[in-house]
Motif scaffolding. Structure first.
Motif, PDB file in Angstrom:
ATOM      1  N   ALA A   1     -16.231 -19.203  -2.066  1.00 15.85           N
ATOM      2  CA  ALA A   1     -17.464 -19.747  -1.486  1.00 15.85           C
ATOM      3  C   ALA A   1     -17.373 -19.808   0.036  1.00 15.85           C
ATOM      4  N   MET A   2     -16.204 -20.168   0.554  1.00 14.31           N
ATOM      5  CA  MET A   2     -16.009 -20.204   2.003  1.00 14.31           C
ATOM      6  C   MET A   2     -16.081 -18.797   2.594  1.00 14.31           C
ATOM      7  N   SER A   3     -15.545 -17.827   1.877  1.00 16.73           N
ATOM      8  CA  SER A   3     -15.637 -16.440   2.333  1.00 16.73           C
ATOM      9  C   SER A   3     -17.088 -15.969   2.348  1.00 16.73           C
ATOM     10  N   LEU A   4     -17.855 -16.382   1.341  1.00 15.40           N
ATOM     11  CA  LEU A   4     -19.268 -16.035   1.294  1.00 15.40           C
ATOM     12  C   LEU A   4     -20.025 -16.657   2.464  1.00 15.40           C
ATOM     13  N   ALA A   5     -19.698 -17.902   2.780  1.00 18.80           N
ATOM     14  CA  ALA A   5     -20.334 -18.572   3.923  1.00 18.80           C
ATOM     15  C   ALA A   5     -20.005 -17.850   5.225  1.00 18.80           C
ATOM     16  N   PHE A   6     -18.744 -17.423   5.365  1.00 18.03           N
ATOM     17  CA  PHE A   6     -18.352 -16.666   6.553  1.00 18.03           C
ATOM     18  C   PHE A   6     -19.130 -15.359   6.647  1.00 18.03           C
ATOM     19  N   ALA A   7     -19.267 -14.650   5.523  1.00 12.52           N
ATOM     20  CA  ALA A   7     -19.963 -13.367   5.512  1.00 12.52           C
ATOM     21  C   ALA A   7     -21.423 -13.537   5.915  1.00 12.52           C
ATOM     22  N   ILE A   8     -22.068 -14.596   5.422  1.00 15.41           N
ATOM     23  CA  ILE A   8     -23.464 -14.855   5.779  1.00 15.41           C
ATOM     24  C   ILE A   8     -23.578 -15.166   7.270  1.00 15.41           C
ATOM     25  N   GLY A   9     -22.657 -16.003   7.778  1.00 13.71           N
ATOM     26  CA  GLY A   9     -22.660 -16.319   9.201  1.00 13.71           C
ATOM     27  C   GLY A   9     -22.423 -15.090  10.059  1.00 13.71           C
ATOM     28  N   PHE A  10     -21.550 -14.209   9.587  1.00 16.39           N
ATOM     29  CA  PHE A  10     -21.249 -12.977  10.319  1.00 16.39           C
ATOM     30  C   PHE A  10     -22.472 -12.070  10.371  1.00 16.39           C
ATOM     31  N   LEU A  11     -23.222 -11.994   9.270  1.00 17.38           N
ATOM     32  CA  LEU A  11     -24.437 -11.187   9.245  1.00 17.38           C
ATOM     33  C   LEU A  11     -25.483 -11.756  10.207  1.00 17.38           C
ATOM     34  N   VAL A  12     -25.597 -13.083  10.247  1.00 17.63           N
ATOM     35  CA  VAL A  12     -26.532 -13.717  11.188  1.00 17.63           C
ATOM     36  C   VAL A  12     -26.136 -13.390  12.626  1.00 17.63           C
ATOM     37  N   MET A  13     -24.831 -13.441  12.920  1.00 18.70           N
ATOM     38  CA  MET A  13     -24.360 -13.106  14.258  1.00 18.70           C
ATOM     39  C   MET A  13     -24.705 -11.665  14.616  1.00 18.70           C
ATOM     40  N   CYS A  14     -24.522 -10.745  13.663  1.00 16.56           N
ATOM     41  CA  CYS A  14     -24.863  -9.337  13.904  1.00 16.56           C
ATOM     42  C   CYS A  14     -26.354  -9.167  14.154  1.00 16.56           C
ATOM     43  N   TRP A  15     -27.175  -9.926  13.421  1.00 14.45           N
ATOM     44  CA  TRP A  15     -28.619  -9.834  13.599  1.00 14.45           C
ATOM     45  C   TRP A  15     -29.017 -10.304  15.001  1.00 14.45           C
ATOM     46  N   VAL A  16     -28.436 -11.422  15.435  1.00 13.10           N
ATOM     47  CA  VAL A  16     -28.751 -11.948  16.767  1.00 13.10           C
ATOM     48  C   VAL A  16     -28.277 -10.989  17.848  1.00 13.10           C
ATOM     49  N   TRP A  17     -27.082 -10.430  17.657  1.00 10.11           N
ATOM     50  CA  TRP A  17     -26.502  -9.539  18.661  1.00 10.11           C
ATOM     51  C   TRP A  17     -27.254  -8.217  18.754  1.00 10.11           C
ATOM     52  N   MET A  18     -27.499  -7.579  17.619  1.00  8.26           N
ATOM     53  CA  MET A  18     -28.154  -6.280  17.619  1.00  8.26           C
ATOM     54  C   MET A  18     -29.672  -6.393  17.762  1.00  8.26           C
ATOM     55  N   ASP A  19     -30.224  -7.536  17.383  1.00  9.85           N
ATOM     56  CA  ASP A  19     -31.632  -7.871  17.610  1.00  9.85           C
ATOM     57  C   ASP A  19     -32.570  -6.708  17.268  1.00  9.85           C
ATOM     58  N   PRO A  20     -32.596  -6.267  16.018  1.00  8.20           N
ATOM     59  CA  PRO A  20     -33.474  -5.143  15.662  1.00  8.20           C
ATOM     60  C   PRO A  20     -34.943  -5.445  15.886  1.00  8.20           C
ATOM     61  N   ALA A  21     -35.355  -6.699  15.677  1.00 10.95           N
ATOM     62  CA  ALA A  21     -36.755  -7.063  15.906  1.00 10.95           C
ATOM     63  C   ALA A  21     -37.090  -6.963  17.396  1.00 10.95           C
ATOM     64  N   GLY A  22     -36.138  -7.345  18.252  1.00 13.95           N
ATOM     65  CA  GLY A  22     -36.369  -7.294  19.688  1.00 13.95           C
ATOM     66  C   GLY A  22     -36.507  -5.877  20.208  1.00 13.95           C
ATOM     67  N   ILE A  23     -35.597  -4.990  19.789  1.00 15.74           N
ATOM     68  CA  ILE A  23     -35.668  -3.607  20.265  1.00 15.74           C
ATOM     69  C   ILE A  23     -36.908  -2.915  19.703  1.00 15.74           C
ATOM     70  N   ALA A  24     -37.315  -3.293  18.495  1.00 12.63           N
ATOM     71  CA  ALA A  24     -38.528  -2.704  17.913  1.00 12.63           C
ATOM     72  C   ALA A  24     -39.767  -3.165  18.666  1.00 12.63           C
ATOM     73  N   SER A  25     -39.774  -4.429  19.114  1.00 11.97           N
ATOM     74  CA  SER A  25     -40.930  -4.955  19.852  1.00 11.97           C
ATOM     75  C   SER A  25     -41.102  -4.281  21.202  1.00 11.97           C
ATOM     76  N   HIS A  26     -40.015  -3.664  21.707  1.00 11.61           N
ATOM     77  CA  HIS A  26     -40.086  -2.916  22.962  1.00 11.61           C
ATOM     78  C   HIS A  26     -40.315  -1.426  22.726  1.00 11.61           C
ATOM     79  N   GLY A  27     -40.754  -1.085  21.526  1.00 11.81           N
ATOM     80  CA  GLY A  27     -41.013   0.316  21.218  1.00 11.81           C
ATOM     81  C   GLY A  27     -39.753   1.164  21.244  1.00 11.81           C
TER      82      GLY A  27
END
Length: 204
Positions: free
Chosen positions: A108-134
């Motif tokens: 369960a702790m590993s799963l929590a880490f994996a979810i947190g890691f995915l959130v970090m990747c989303w914030v860092w790579m910011d696909p919504a942000g780069i898409a909003s800039h065309g």
């Protein structure tokens, strides 16, 4: 819904998750074999060209990237097969019932880490942000100071965001594998794939 139907329904979605994990695992094993072959080929060519005094400089960088991708893929495989490193100082002195509970807690702790890691990747790579800039990398970098989409590797001159894609991919596969392991640990899904350290050593 009756109480008799509820367990089968619950096991149904649990089996889908473990089945997805198994499908990902098979793909990862195949990709790991490809990356091992590529890595060995690159190292061999690098040795030959350097011995011939005609080194190909981009091979060093390509080897590093192949090793990085192989490392993350291998870590995901090891997580699903449960052959990753573990400290058993506590579990060696506990009864089987508590060992199972401790294993579930660790998963369960590993799963929590994996979810947190995915959130970090989303914030860092910011696909919504780069898409909003065309998908204008320069405009996005000028506004957000995130230069991920403007940088390139030194010798191969690949976009760095492509090389870094292994991070969110690893996060997603880790979430699926940890979820499958947790469902098995809790007895909600049947165990599909588990390799103990003893089995691994015997196979070696």
């Amino acid at each position: 819904m009756s109480s008799a139907e509820e367990p089968s329904s619950r096991c149904g979605w649990a089996e889908k998750i473990t089945g997805l994990s198994q499908a990902i695992l098979r793909s990862e094993k195949f990709l790991a074999g490809i990356f091992i072959t590529v890595l060995l080929a690159l190292i061999l060519v690098n040795v030959v060209t350097r011995f011939a005094k005609v080194p190909i400089y981009w091979i060093d960088e390509a080897s590093i990237f192949a090793m990085i991708w192989l490392g993350f893929i291998g870590a995901s495989v090891m997580t699903r097969l449960r052959i990753d490193f573990a400290v058993t100082l506590l579990s060696d002195h506990l009864p089987p019932k508590w060992v199972a509970r401790l294993r579930a807690l660790a998963t369960a702790m590993s799963l929590a880490f994996a979810i947190g890691f995915l959130v970090m990747c989303w914030v860092w790579m910011d696909p919504a942000g780069i898409a909003s800039h065309g998908f204008d990398a320069q405009g996005y970098a000028a506004e957000t100071f995130n230069f991920l989409y403007t940088e390139k590797t030194q010798t191969l001159e690949w976009p760095t965001w492509i090389v870094n894609l292994i991070l969110p991919i690893f996060a997603v596969t880790l979430i699926v594998h940890c979820a499958a392991n947790l469902l098995e640990d809790l007895g909600i899904a049947r165990k599909r794939e588990q390799v103990s350290l003893t089995t691994a050593e015997g196979a070696a």
